[in-house]
Design a protein around this motif. Structure first.
Motif, short mmCIF file in Angstrom:
data_model
loop_
_atom_site.label_atom_id
_atom_site.label_comp_id
_atom_site.label_asym_id
_atom_site.label_seq_id
_atom_site.Cartn_x
_atom_site.Cartn_y
_atom_site.Cartn_z
N SER A 273 -4.84 77.34 112.93
CA SER A 273 -5.27 77.67 111.58
C SER A 273 -4.48 76.87 110.55
O SER A 273 -3.25 76.74 110.65
CB SER A 273 -5.08 79.17 111.32
N ARG A 274 -5.19 76.33 109.57
CA ARG A 274 -4.54 75.59 108.48
C ARG A 274 -5.41 75.74 107.23
O ARG A 274 -6.53 75.23 107.17
CB ARG A 274 -4.36 74.12 108.86
N ALA A 275 -4.90 76.42 106.23
CA ALA A 275 -5.71 76.82 105.08
C ALA A 275 -6.32 75.64 104.34
O ALA A 275 -7.47 75.70 103.91
CB ALA A 275 -4.87 77.65 104.12
N ASN A 276 -5.55 74.57 104.15
CA ASN A 276 -6.00 73.50 103.27
C ASN A 276 -6.68 72.37 104.00
O ASN A 276 -6.76 71.25 103.50
CB ASN A 276 -4.83 72.97 102.43
N SER A 277 -7.19 72.63 105.22
CA SER A 277 -8.00 71.63 105.93
C SER A 277 -9.47 71.87 105.59
O SER A 277 -10.10 72.76 106.17
CB SER A 277 -7.77 71.73 107.44
N ASP A 278 -9.97 71.12 104.63
CA ASP A 278 -11.39 71.21 104.29
C ASP A 278 -12.15 70.09 104.99
O ASP A 278 -11.61 69.00 105.16
CB ASP A 278 -11.59 71.11 102.77
N PRO A 279 -13.40 70.29 105.46
CA PRO A 279 -14.16 71.51 105.23
C PRO A 279 -13.64 72.71 106.02
O PRO A 279 -13.24 72.56 107.17
CB PRO A 279 -15.58 71.13 105.67
N ASN A 280 -13.67 73.86 105.37
CA ASN A 280 -13.27 75.13 105.96
C ASN A 280 -14.18 75.48 107.14
O ASN A 280 -15.34 75.08 107.17
CB ASN A 280 -13.36 76.20 104.88
N PRO A 281 -13.67 76.22 108.14
CA PRO A 281 -14.54 76.66 109.24
C PRO A 281 -15.78 77.41 108.77
O PRO A 281 -16.80 77.42 109.47
CB PRO A 281 -13.63 77.56 110.07
N ASP A 282 -15.71 78.04 107.57
CA ASP A 282 -16.87 78.75 107.04
C ASP A 282 -17.55 77.99 105.91
O ASP A 282 -18.20 78.57 105.05
CB ASP A 282 -16.46 80.15 106.57
N HIS A 283 -17.37 76.67 105.90
CA HIS A 283 -18.04 75.79 104.93
C HIS A 283 -19.56 75.96 105.08
O HIS A 283 -20.06 76.14 106.19
CB HIS A 283 -17.64 74.34 105.23
N PRO A 284 -20.35 75.97 103.99
CA PRO A 284 -19.97 75.65 102.62
C PRO A 284 -19.60 76.87 101.77
O PRO A 284 -19.28 76.72 100.60
CB PRO A 284 -21.23 74.99 102.08
N ASN A 285 -19.67 78.06 102.35
CA ASN A 285 -19.43 79.26 101.53
C ASN A 285 -17.95 79.45 101.19
O ASN A 285 -17.62 80.08 100.19
CB ASN A 285 -19.95 80.49 102.27
N TRP A 286 -17.08 78.92 102.05
CA TRP A 286 -15.65 79.06 101.81
C TRP A 286 -15.00 77.68 101.77
O TRP A 286 -15.34 76.79 102.55
CB TRP A 286 -14.98 79.89 102.92
N ASN A 287 -14.07 77.55 100.83
CA ASN A 287 -13.23 76.35 100.76
C ASN A 287 -11.86 76.77 100.26
O ASN A 287 -11.60 77.95 100.02
CB ASN A 287 -13.86 75.27 99.87
N ASN A 288 -10.98 75.79 100.09
CA ASN A 288 -9.60 76.10 99.71
C ASN A 288 -9.53 76.78 98.34
O ASN A 288 -8.73 77.69 98.13
CB ASN A 288 -8.76 74.82 99.71
N ASP A 289 -10.38 76.36 97.41
CA ASP A 289 -10.38 76.97 96.08
C ASP A 289 -10.74 78.45 96.15
O ASP A 289 -10.12 79.29 95.48
CB ASP A 289 -11.36 76.24 95.16
N ARG A 290 -11.74 78.79 96.96
CA ARG A 290 -12.13 80.20 97.08
C ARG A 290 -11.02 81.02 97.72
O ARG A 290 -10.77 82.17 97.32
CB ARG A 290 -13.42 80.34 97.88
N ILE A 291 -10.34 80.44 98.71
CA ILE A 291 -9.22 81.14 99.34
C ILE A 291 -8.15 81.47 98.30
O ILE A 291 -7.65 82.60 98.23
CB ILE A 291 -8.62 80.29 100.48
N TYR A 292 -7.82 80.49 97.44
CA TYR A 292 -6.82 80.74 96.40
C TYR A 292 -7.28 81.84 95.44
O TYR A 292 -6.48 82.70 95.05
CB TYR A 292 -6.55 79.45 95.61
#
Length: 340
Positions: A273-292
């Motif tokens: 797991s690594r939060a800031n590796s985009d694209p997120n595993p749940d892309h496109p609904n989730w990305n680093n900005d949404r996590i923050y």
């Protein structure tokens, strides 16, 4: 001249002076009030164990094992909180006296863009400095797909894991088991909502995890210790077809990890797991900005408690002496904070 904390060489901490620059359009000058370190990432630089891997080729996505991975001096510290004391040309989003926070090292003064986050009145500064690691904690919980009713174990009670415990609680997990050899961190885990704490130096943690879950094992185990023994215990404590999340960024491990034995019989899925590796595993609904954004909502609303996490809190003037204790005295440190 203002001062900042640096590592001039491996495992050394010292202050250096720096120029107080003029403000450009859209910038503000911020007088520091509080700040905190990010132990895992900073220790890889402070202790130098990132060096043997060399540089990371972002096209091939491999380390080249060439050259020097850590180039000193390195600034130390991760997030600062301060008061706006001067506005640059064209600034409209902030005013003098506002409390704001942003990424930045341990230093007495920052120049930040006016788009930095504000710290609302009544929200403790510890919440601000825990936004990172909260992003990594939330990502690990999501990557592990922790669901209501799941049994979860978490190993390595640093700042990320202490937030993982609280996010798992919000997700409805039970029981939540914390594993760490250090007493101060086990006590912090209890304060952050763990149902059971285990000292892996005093018990067979994998077996105790099984016993605490009716011999079934936990559905998810999240490791932020970065220690091979913790992963070995995770392979013993995980339920059949469970999920093991590896979130730490450790140095190279020695030989000895047994991927036969329980790993072969329990057949877990192992996720890195690594939060800031985009694209997120749940892309496109989730990305680093949404996590923050989600993390900051939970932190600022007080749904997670960061006060047990930021410890110790020392004067800025003492950091050259106190910072190396992150490495030498982990039993005294969870997430080093400073006041100015």
């Amino acid at each position: 001249m203002p001062r900042e904390l640096i590592a001039p060489a491996q495992e050394q901490a010292a202050f250096q002076e720096y120029e107080s620059a003029d403000l450009e359009k859209g910038q503000v000058r911020v007088k520091s009030l509080f700040a905190a370190a990010k132990h895992g990432t900073e220790m890889s630089q402070f202790k130098g164990y990132a060096s043997p891997r060399g540089g990371f080729d972002r096209e091939l996505r491999v380390f080249d094992y060439k050259g020097e991975g850590v180039k000193y001096p390195v600034r130390l510290g991760n997030i600062g909180v301060g008061e706006v004391v001067e506005l640059g040309p064209g600034v409209t989003l902030l005013k003098e006296g506002d409390h704001v926070f942003n990424y930045g090292p341990f230093r007495e003064e920052h120049i930040w863009p006016e788009t930095v986050r504000t710290l609302p009145a009544g929200v403790p500064w510890q919440a601000a400095v825990c936004l990172d690691p909260a992003d990594f904690a939330l990502s690990a919980v999501r990557d592990g797909k922790v669901r209501i009713g799941d049994a979860v174990a978490v190993s390595g009670m640093g700042a990320i894991s202490l937030l993982v415990l609280q996010f798992c609680r919000l997700a409805g997990a039970y029981p939540i088991i914390a594993v760490d050899p250090l007493e101060n961190r086990r006590q912090a885990a209890l304060a952050c909502g763990a149902d059971l704490v285990l000292d892996p130096n005093q018990c067979d943690a994998g077996v105790e995890i099984k016993k605490a879950t009716g011999n079934r094992g936990t559905d998810v185990i999240i490791d932020y210790s970065g220690h091979p023994a913790a992963l070995q215990q995770a392979l013993r404590g995980i339920a059949y077809l469970g999920t093991v999340v590896c979130g730490a960024y450790p140095g190279a491990w020695p030989t000895g990890l047994d991927l036969g034995a329980e790993a072969h019989m329990n057949r877990p899925t192992i996720i890195f797991s690594r939060a800031n590796s985009d694209p997120n595993p749940d892309h496109p609904n989730w990305n680093n900005d949404r996590i923050y954004e989600v993390c900051w909502r939970l932190l600022s609303e007080g749904q997670v408690d960061c006060k047990p996490i930021v410890h110790p809190i020392v004067p800025f003037a003492d950091l050259a002496e106190e910072y190396p204790k992150i490495a030498s005295h982990p039993e005294e440190n969870i997430k080093l904070g400073a006041h100015f």
